[in-house]
Design a protein around this motif. Structure first.
Motif, PDB file in Angstrom:
ATOM      1  N   VAL A 223       0.863  -1.176   0.000  1.00 20.79           N
ATOM      2  CA  VAL A 223       0.000   0.000   0.000  1.00 20.79           C
ATOM      3  C   VAL A 223       0.906   1.234   0.000  1.00 20.79           C
ATOM      4  CG1 VAL A 223      -1.821   1.222   1.243  1.00 20.79           C
ATOM      5  CG2 VAL A 223      -1.705  -1.287   1.363  1.00 20.79           C
ATOM      6  N   GLY A 224       0.880   1.972  -1.097  1.00 20.15           N
ATOM      7  CA  GLY A 224       1.737   3.144  -1.217  1.00 20.15           C
ATOM      8  C   GLY A 224       0.912   4.419  -1.205  1.00 20.15           C
ATOM      9  N   VAL A 225       1.217   5.311  -0.278  1.00 19.88           N
ATOM     10  CA  VAL A 225       0.496   6.581  -0.196  1.00 19.88           C
ATOM     11  C   VAL A 225       1.411   7.669  -0.756  1.00 19.88           C
ATOM     12  CG1 VAL A 225      -0.610   8.232   1.352  1.00 19.88           C
ATOM     13  CG2 VAL A 225      -0.716   5.775   1.858  1.00 19.88           C
ATOM     14  N   CYS A 226       0.934   8.335  -1.795  1.00 23.43           N
ATOM     15  CA  CYS A 226       1.745   9.364  -2.441  1.00 23.43           C
ATOM     16  C   CYS A 226       1.748  10.632  -1.586  1.00 23.43           C
ATOM     17  CB  CYS A 226       1.187   9.670  -3.825  1.00 23.43           C
ATOM     18  SG  CYS A 226       2.080  11.002  -4.640  1.00 23.43           S
ATOM     19  N   LEU A 227       2.932  11.072  -1.256  1.00 22.52           N
ATOM     20  CA  LEU A 227       3.034  12.358  -0.556  1.00 22.52           C
ATOM     21  C   LEU A 227       3.811  13.366  -1.402  1.00 22.52           C
ATOM     22  CD1 LEU A 227       3.478  11.509   3.251  1.00 22.52           C
ATOM     23  CD2 LEU A 227       1.409  12.127   1.999  1.00 22.52           C
ATOM     24  N   GLY A 228       3.667  13.240  -2.727  1.00 24.60           N
ATOM     25  CA  GLY A 228       4.168  14.288  -3.616  1.00 24.60           C
ATOM     26  C   GLY A 228       3.337  15.552  -3.373  1.00 24.60           C
ATOM     27  N   THR A 229       3.753  16.658  -3.956  1.00 27.75           N
ATOM     28  CA  THR A 229       3.129  17.947  -3.621  1.00 27.75           C
ATOM     29  C   THR A 229       1.609  17.957  -3.804  1.00 27.75           C
ATOM     30  OG1 THR A 229       5.160  18.994  -4.309  1.00 27.75           O
ATOM     31  CG2 THR A 229       3.263  20.432  -4.050  1.00 27.75           C
ATOM     32  N   ALA A 230       1.125  17.528  -4.978  1.00 30.61           N
ATOM     33  CA  ALA A 230      -0.323  17.603  -5.249  1.00 30.61           C
ATOM     34  C   ALA A 230      -1.105  16.752  -4.251  1.00 30.61           C
ATOM     35  CB  ALA A 230      -0.615  17.157  -6.679  1.00 30.61           C
ATOM     36  N   CYS A 231      -0.615  15.538  -3.988  1.00 30.02           N
ATOM     37  CA  CYS A 231      -1.330  14.650  -3.062  1.00 30.02           C
ATOM     38  C   CYS A 231      -1.247  15.166  -1.630  1.00 30.02           C
ATOM     39  CB  CYS A 231      -0.766  13.238  -3.157  1.00 30.02           C
ATOM     40  SG  CYS A 231      -1.212  12.420  -4.701  1.00 30.02           S
TER      41      CYS A 231
ATOM     42  N   GLU B 185      -2.947   8.573   7.677  1.00 27.34           N
ATOM     43  CA  GLU B 185      -3.305   8.347   9.088  1.00 27.34           C
ATOM     44  C   GLU B 185      -4.362   7.263   9.197  1.00 27.34           C
ATOM     45  OE1 GLU B 185      -4.609  11.995  10.975  1.00 27.34           O
ATOM     46  OE2 GLU B 185      -2.693  12.912  10.407  1.00 27.34           O
ATOM     47  N   ARG B 186      -5.380   7.337   8.332  1.00 31.81           N
ATOM     48  CA  ARG B 186      -6.480   6.367   8.393  1.00 31.81           C
ATOM     49  C   ARG B 186      -5.972   4.956   8.055  1.00 31.81           C
ATOM     50  NH1 ARG B 186     -12.231   6.523   8.229  1.00 31.81           N
ATOM     51  NH2 ARG B 186     -12.087   8.699   8.823  1.00 31.81           N
ATOM     52  N   LEU B 187      -5.134   4.877   7.039  1.00 31.03           N
ATOM     53  CA  LEU B 187      -4.568   3.572   6.673  1.00 31.03           C
ATOM     54  C   LEU B 187      -3.744   3.001   7.825  1.00 31.03           C
ATOM     55  CD1 LEU B 187      -3.546   4.352   3.004  1.00 31.03           C
ATOM     56  CD2 LEU B 187      -4.887   2.361   3.693  1.00 31.03           C
ATOM     57  N   SER B 188      -2.973   3.876   8.446  1.00 30.25           N
ATOM     58  CA  SER B 188      -2.141   3.459   9.555  1.00 30.25           C
ATOM     59  C   SER B 188      -3.005   2.919  10.699  1.00 30.25           C
ATOM     60  CB  SER B 188      -1.327   4.675  10.002  1.00 30.25           C
ATOM     61  OG  SER B 188      -0.329   4.292  10.861  1.00 30.25           O
ATOM     62  N   GLN B 189      -4.135   3.599  10.954  1.00 28.94           N
ATOM     63  CA  GLN B 189      -5.072   3.133  11.996  1.00 28.94           C
ATOM     64  C   GLN B 189      -5.686   1.796  11.610  1.00 28.94           C
ATOM     65  OE1 GLN B 189      -8.105   6.087  12.357  1.00 28.94           O
ATOM     66  NE2 GLN B 189      -6.770   7.511  13.448  1.00 28.94           N
ATOM     67  N   GLU B 190      -6.182   1.721  10.382  1.00 28.67           N
ATOM     68  CA  GLU B 190      -6.861   0.497   9.919  1.00 28.67           C
ATOM     69  C   GLU B 190      -5.930  -0.712   9.985  1.00 28.67           C
ATOM     70  OE1 GLU B 190      -9.967  -0.198   8.764  1.00 28.67           O
ATOM     71  OE2 GLU B 190     -10.740   1.826   9.041  1.00 28.67           O
ATOM     72  N   LEU B 191      -4.676  -0.497   9.583  1.00 26.45           N
ATOM     73  CA  LEU B 191      -3.735  -1.620   9.502  1.00 26.45           C
ATOM     74  C   LEU B 191      -2.988  -1.845  10.809  1.00 26.45           C
ATOM     75  CD1 LEU B 191      -2.228  -0.917   5.946  1.00 26.45           C
ATOM     76  CD2 LEU B 191      -3.979  -2.589   6.550  1.00 26.45           C
ATOM     77  N   GLY B 192      -2.972  -0.824  11.660  1.00 28.91           N
ATOM     78  CA  GLY B 192      -2.263  -0.954  12.938  1.00 28.91           C
ATOM     79  C   GLY B 192      -0.757  -0.925  12.774  1.00 28.91           C
ATOM     80  N   VAL B 193      -0.270  -0.292  11.719  1.00 26.27           N
ATOM     81  CA  VAL B 193       1.179  -0.192  11.508  1.00 26.27           C
ATOM     82  C   VAL B 193       1.540   1.231  11.079  1.00 26.27           C
ATOM     83  CG1 VAL B 193       1.499  -2.625  10.862  1.00 26.27           C
ATOM     84  CG2 VAL B 193       1.054  -0.923   9.073  1.00 26.27           C
ATOM     85  N   CYS B 194       2.808   1.562  11.240  1.00 20.49           N
ATOM     86  CA  CYS B 194       3.322   2.853  10.786  1.00 20.49           C
ATOM     87  C   CYS B 194       3.869   2.690   9.368  1.00 20.49           C
ATOM     88  CB  CYS B 194       4.455   3.317  11.702  1.00 20.49           C
ATOM     89  SG  CYS B 194       3.894   3.673  13.355  1.00 20.49           S
ATOM     90  N   PRO B 195       4.037   3.810   8.656  1.00 23.63           N
ATOM     91  CA  PRO B 195       4.662   3.710   7.339  1.00 23.63           C
ATOM     92  C   PRO B 195       6.031   3.038   7.450  1.00 23.63           C
ATOM     93  CG  PRO B 195       3.770   5.905   7.674  1.00 23.63           C
ATOM     94  CD  PRO B 195       3.647   5.190   8.986  1.00 23.63           C
ATOM     95  N   GLY B 196       6.321   2.162   6.500  1.00 20.84           N
ATOM     96  CA  GLY B 196       7.590   1.420   6.531  1.00 20.84           C
ATOM     97  C   GLY B 196       7.451   0.067   7.214  1.00 20.84           C
TER      98      GLY B 196
ATOM     99  N   TYR C  29      -0.260  -6.873   4.453  1.00 20.62           N
ATOM    100  CA  TYR C  29      -0.042  -5.533   3.890  1.00 20.62           C
ATOM    101  C   TYR C  29       1.270  -4.916   4.380  1.00 20.62           C
ATOM    102  CZ  TYR C  29      -5.173  -5.730   3.468  1.00 20.62           C
ATOM    103  OH  TYR C  29      -6.461  -6.096   3.199  1.00 20.62           O
ATOM    104  N   SER C  30       1.870  -4.129   3.487  1.00 23.19           N
ATOM    105  CA  SER C  30       2.953  -3.224   3.900  1.00 23.19           C
ATOM    106  C   SER C  30       2.479  -1.815   3.598  1.00 23.19           C
ATOM    107  CB  SER C  30       4.215  -3.456   3.071  1.00 23.19           C
ATOM    108  OG  SER C  30       4.676  -4.747   3.263  1.00 23.19           O
ATOM    109  N   LEU C  31       2.775  -0.910   4.503  1.00 24.52           N
ATOM    110  CA  LEU C  31       2.380   0.481   4.298  1.00 24.52           C
ATOM    111  C   LEU C  31       3.626   1.303   3.985  1.00 24.52           C
ATOM    112  CD1 LEU C  31       0.144   2.622   4.405  1.00 24.52           C
ATOM    113  CD2 LEU C  31       0.571   2.832   6.870  1.00 24.52           C
ATOM    114  N   GLU C  32       3.561   2.029   2.880  1.00 21.41           N
ATOM    115  CA  GLU C  32       4.724   2.811   2.452  1.00 21.41           C
ATOM    116  C   GLU C  32       4.283   4.201   2.012  1.00 21.41           C
ATOM    117  OE1 GLU C  32       6.378   0.555  -0.793  1.00 21.41           O
ATOM    118  OE2 GLU C  32       6.518  -1.241   0.451  1.00 21.41           O
TER     119      GLU C  32
END
Ligand code: FES
Length: 156
Positions: free
Chosen positions: A79-87, A97-108, A116-119
């Motif tokens: 699961v990749g969350v884009c943090l480029g300027t527009a996003c 934040e919501r993904l992190s809550q749902e999955l119970g993990v921090c990015p990385g 799932y991996s959160l990135e």
């Protein structure tokens, strides 16, 4: 998840031999090795360096330079969350934040069941679709935080 070089050693040796016969390109070997094992831990990098007669530091340098190589195991779904300027401007940190809550993990990190991996990622070239999330090879565009759980449920 403990690493076992032996688990795919025959396939690894075969692909190294194949690539060596073609000129011994390191990057194709690393790509295929990552597909086989899921990631490129140090033990695997050192084995590849040895088989290709390259310094370990060369292999390590390439693995750490390219973002698509990973030295840590990843979950079945990335699961990749884009943090480029527009996003970023359009609120993807809320989705993160919501993904992190749902999955119970921090990015990385990956979930304990390795589902799932959160990135966090840089611009994925779909700024007009911001805020965007990429799961495996699929893009989810104009995502709002209350859509996150439903999106994740498509990747059980
Ligand atoms: S900034 Fe996210 S797709 Fe470009």
């Amino acid at each position: 998840m403990s690493f076992s070089l032996a688990s795919h050693l025959q396939e690894l040796d075969d692909l190294i031999d194949r690539e060596k016969a073609r000129g011994g390109a390191l990057i194709p070997v690393l790509h295929q090795a990552q597909e086989l094992y899921g990631y490129l831990p140090r033990e695997l990098q050192d084995y590849i360096a040895d088989r290709l007669d390259l310094p370990q530091s060369t292999v390590y340098g390439v693995v750490t330079f390219y973002a698509f190589f990973t030295t840590r195991p990843r979950g079945r779904h990335r699961v990749g969350v884009c943090l480029g300027t527009a996003c970023y401007v359009r609120g993807n940190t809320k989705n993160l934040e919501r993904l992190s809550q749902e999955l119970g993990v921090c990015p990385g990190e990956s979930t304990p069941d390795w589902r799932y991996s959160l990135e966090v990622c840089r611009c994925i070239g779909l700024c007009s679709q911001a805020p965007a999330i990429m799961i495996d090879k699929s893009v989810h565009s104009k995502v709002q935080p209350d859509q996150v759980a439903e999106i994740l449920s498509q990747y059980e």
